[in-house]
Design a protein around this motif. Structure first.
Motif, mmCIF file in Angstrom:
data_model
loop_
_atom_site.group_PDB
_atom_site.id
_atom_site.type_symbol
_atom_site.label_atom_id
_atom_site.label_comp_id
_atom_site.label_asym_id
_atom_site.label_seq_id
_atom_site.Cartn_x
_atom_site.Cartn_y
_atom_site.Cartn_z
ATOM 1 N N HIS A 157 0.854 -1.184 0.000
ATOM 2 C CA HIS A 157 0.000 0.000 0.000
ATOM 3 C C HIS A 157 0.892 1.236 0.000
ATOM 4 N N GLY A 158 0.316 2.337 -0.434
ATOM 5 C CA GLY A 158 1.052 3.585 -0.503
ATOM 6 C C GLY A 158 0.408 4.537 -1.487
ATOM 7 N N LYS A 159 0.588 5.838 -1.245
ATOM 8 C CA LYS A 159 -0.044 6.861 -2.074
ATOM 9 C C LYS A 159 0.951 7.854 -2.668
ATOM 10 N N ASN A 160 2.068 8.045 -2.002
ATOM 11 C CA ASN A 160 3.025 9.063 -2.415
ATOM 12 C C ASN A 160 4.038 8.464 -3.382
ATOM 13 N N SER A 161 4.120 9.016 -4.582
ATOM 14 C CA SER A 161 4.970 8.442 -5.628
ATOM 15 C C SER A 161 6.446 8.438 -5.234
ATOM 16 N N HIS A 162 6.894 9.506 -4.611
ATOM 17 C CA HIS A 162 8.288 9.575 -4.168
ATOM 18 C C HIS A 162 8.573 8.469 -3.158
ATOM 19 N N HIS A 163 7.673 8.283 -2.216
ATOM 20 C CA HIS A 163 7.875 7.259 -1.197
ATOM 21 C C HIS A 163 7.891 5.851 -1.800
ATOM 22 N N ILE A 164 7.031 5.609 -2.779
ATOM 23 C CA ILE A 164 6.991 4.291 -3.420
ATOM 24 C C ILE A 164 8.310 4.005 -4.122
ATOM 25 N N ALA A 165 8.779 4.945 -4.929
ATOM 26 C CA ALA A 165 10.046 4.761 -5.642
ATOM 27 C C ALA A 165 11.198 4.583 -4.659
ATOM 28 N N GLU A 166 11.245 5.441 -3.659
ATOM 29 C CA GLU A 166 12.328 5.369 -2.669
ATOM 30 C C GLU A 166 12.282 4.055 -1.902
ATOM 31 N N GLY A 167 11.081 3.608 -1.578
ATOM 32 C CA GLY A 167 10.937 2.326 -0.898
ATOM 33 C C GLY A 167 11.543 1.190 -1.696
ATOM 34 N N PHE A 168 11.307 1.178 -3.010
ATOM 35 C CA PHE A 168 11.846 0.099 -3.835
ATOM 36 C C PHE A 168 13.370 0.150 -3.915
ATOM 37 N N PHE A 169 13.953 1.327 -4.002
ATOM 38 C CA PHE A 169 15.413 1.420 -4.049
ATOM 39 C C PHE A 169 16.030 0.976 -2.728
ATOM 40 N N LYS A 170 15.456 1.386 -1.618
ATOM 41 C CA LYS A 170 15.988 0.982 -0.312
ATOM 42 C C LYS A 170 15.784 -0.512 -0.060
ATOM 43 N N ALA A 171 14.580 -1.006 -0.358
ATOM 44 C CA ALA A 171 14.290 -2.420 -0.099
ATOM 45 C C ALA A 171 15.155 -3.330 -0.969
ATOM 46 N N THR A 172 15.346 -2.954 -2.227
ATOM 47 C CA THR A 172 16.167 -3.789 -3.109
ATOM 48 C C THR A 172 17.628 -3.753 -2.686
ATOM 49 N N ALA A 173 18.089 -2.618 -2.214
ATOM 50 C CA ALA A 173 19.455 -2.536 -1.683
ATOM 51 C C ALA A 173 19.629 -3.487 -0.504
ATOM 52 N N ARG A 174 18.662 -3.489 0.394
ATOM 53 C CA ARG A 174 18.746 -4.350 1.580
ATOM 54 C C ARG A 174 18.639 -5.824 1.203
ATOM 55 N N ALA A 175 17.775 -6.129 0.238
ATOM 56 C CA ALA A 175 17.637 -7.512 -0.215
ATOM 57 C C ALA A 175 18.917 -7.988 -0.895
ATOM 58 N N LEU A 176 19.508 -7.144 -1.727
ATOM 59 C CA LEU A 176 20.742 -7.518 -2.415
ATOM 60 C C LEU A 176 21.898 -7.647 -1.428
ATOM 61 N N ARG A 177 21.936 -6.781 -0.458
ATOM 62 C CA ARG A 177 22.963 -6.859 0.601
ATOM 63 C C ARG A 177 22.938 -8.230 1.276
ATOM 64 N N THR A 178 21.735 -8.738 1.553
ATOM 65 C CA THR A 178 21.606 -10.070 2.140
ATOM 66 C C THR A 178 22.035 -11.153 1.156
ATOM 67 N N ALA A 179 21.575 -11.048 -0.093
ATOM 68 C CA ALA A 179 21.825 -12.095 -1.087
ATOM 69 C C ALA A 179 23.309 -12.273 -1.395
ATOM 70 N N VAL A 180 24.062 -11.173 -1.420
ATOM 71 C CA VAL A 180 25.493 -11.271 -1.756
ATOM 72 C C VAL A 180 26.357 -11.544 -0.538
ATOM 73 N N SER A 181 25.772 -11.501 0.649
ATOM 74 C CA SER A 181 26.563 -11.724 1.855
ATOM 75 C C SER A 181 27.075 -13.161 1.907
ATOM 76 N N ILE A 182 28.222 -13.322 2.498
ATOM 77 C CA ILE A 182 28.848 -14.639 2.617
ATOM 78 C C ILE A 182 28.299 -15.345 3.856
ATOM 79 N N ASP A 183 27.794 -16.543 3.641
ATOM 80 C CA ASP A 183 27.307 -17.388 4.730
ATOM 81 C C ASP A 183 28.433 -18.341 5.108
ATOM 82 N N PRO A 184 28.988 -18.231 6.317
ATOM 83 C CA PRO A 184 30.133 -19.058 6.687
ATOM 84 C C PRO A 184 29.835 -20.559 6.691
#
Length: 196
Positions: A157-184
């Protein structure tokens, strides 16, 4: 710069781009695309992913911002694919459900070596300032295709276009950070196939 880094250069009749990505950085950004809102989004992506990212892009922004945004996405996707290397030891999957004021988004991704992109959202306005809202989709589609990853972007959910776009950039950064992390505990490639 760590061993998990890549520099991509791309020159076409529409753009000239040099991009350097370090997956094991600290969130340092040097971004100059000629597109103000896009610069801001890439800086947020860098900060929340704890990547180091340098982008110098010169494009035909007198026509519009499309070529600059898409070609930067191509370069970022190629840099992710190159920097992650043979994928031995990585977590592979990452997801983040992220609140941004009234907005809630999820980004989920798999560094599978196979491309798929699903965008389950609509941005309510055609423009975010002077930035074309459609270019959010154009950028992430280009990243996913060139990183050879599955990427799913969902707006809960969401109404503000800036917030939606920003949410996707932040969330994808966090998801990618996890995906590329090294699991010992992960020896080798995280796939029953033995290759990604």
């Amino acid at each position: 710069m760590s061993q998990r880094a890549a520099t991509i250069q791309r020159t076409t009749g529409e753009t000239q781009i040099e991009l350097t990505l370090d997956l094991d950085g600290s969130g340092k950004a040097s971004i100059d695309t000629g597109v103000g809102f896009f610069n801001h989004m890439l800086e947020l992506f860098t900060k929340h992913g704890l990547f180091d990212l340098t982008v110098k892009a010169v494009g035909d922004t007198d026509v519009d911002d499309h070529h600059t945004v898409e070609d930067t996405g191509i370069c970022l996707g190629q840099a992710i694919r190159q920097a992650v290397g043979d994928k031995k030891g990585i977590t592979r999957y990452g997801s983040m459900t992220l609140p941004m004021e009234e907005t809630l988004v999820t980004s989920a991704l798999d560094l599978s070596g196979r491309y798929w992109f699903v965008d389950s959202y609509e941005i309510p306005t055609e423009k975010i300032g002077t930035f074309d809202s459609q270019l959010v989709e154009v950028f992430w589609q280009a990243v996913a295709a060139n990183a050879l990853m599955n990427l799913h972007l969902v707006l809960h959910h969401g109404k503000n276009s800036h917030h939606i776009a920003e949410g996707f950039f932040k969330a994808t950064a966090r998801a990618l950070r996890t995906a590329v992390s090294i699991d010992p505990r992960q020896t080798g490639v995280p796939s029953s196939k033995g290759v990604l």
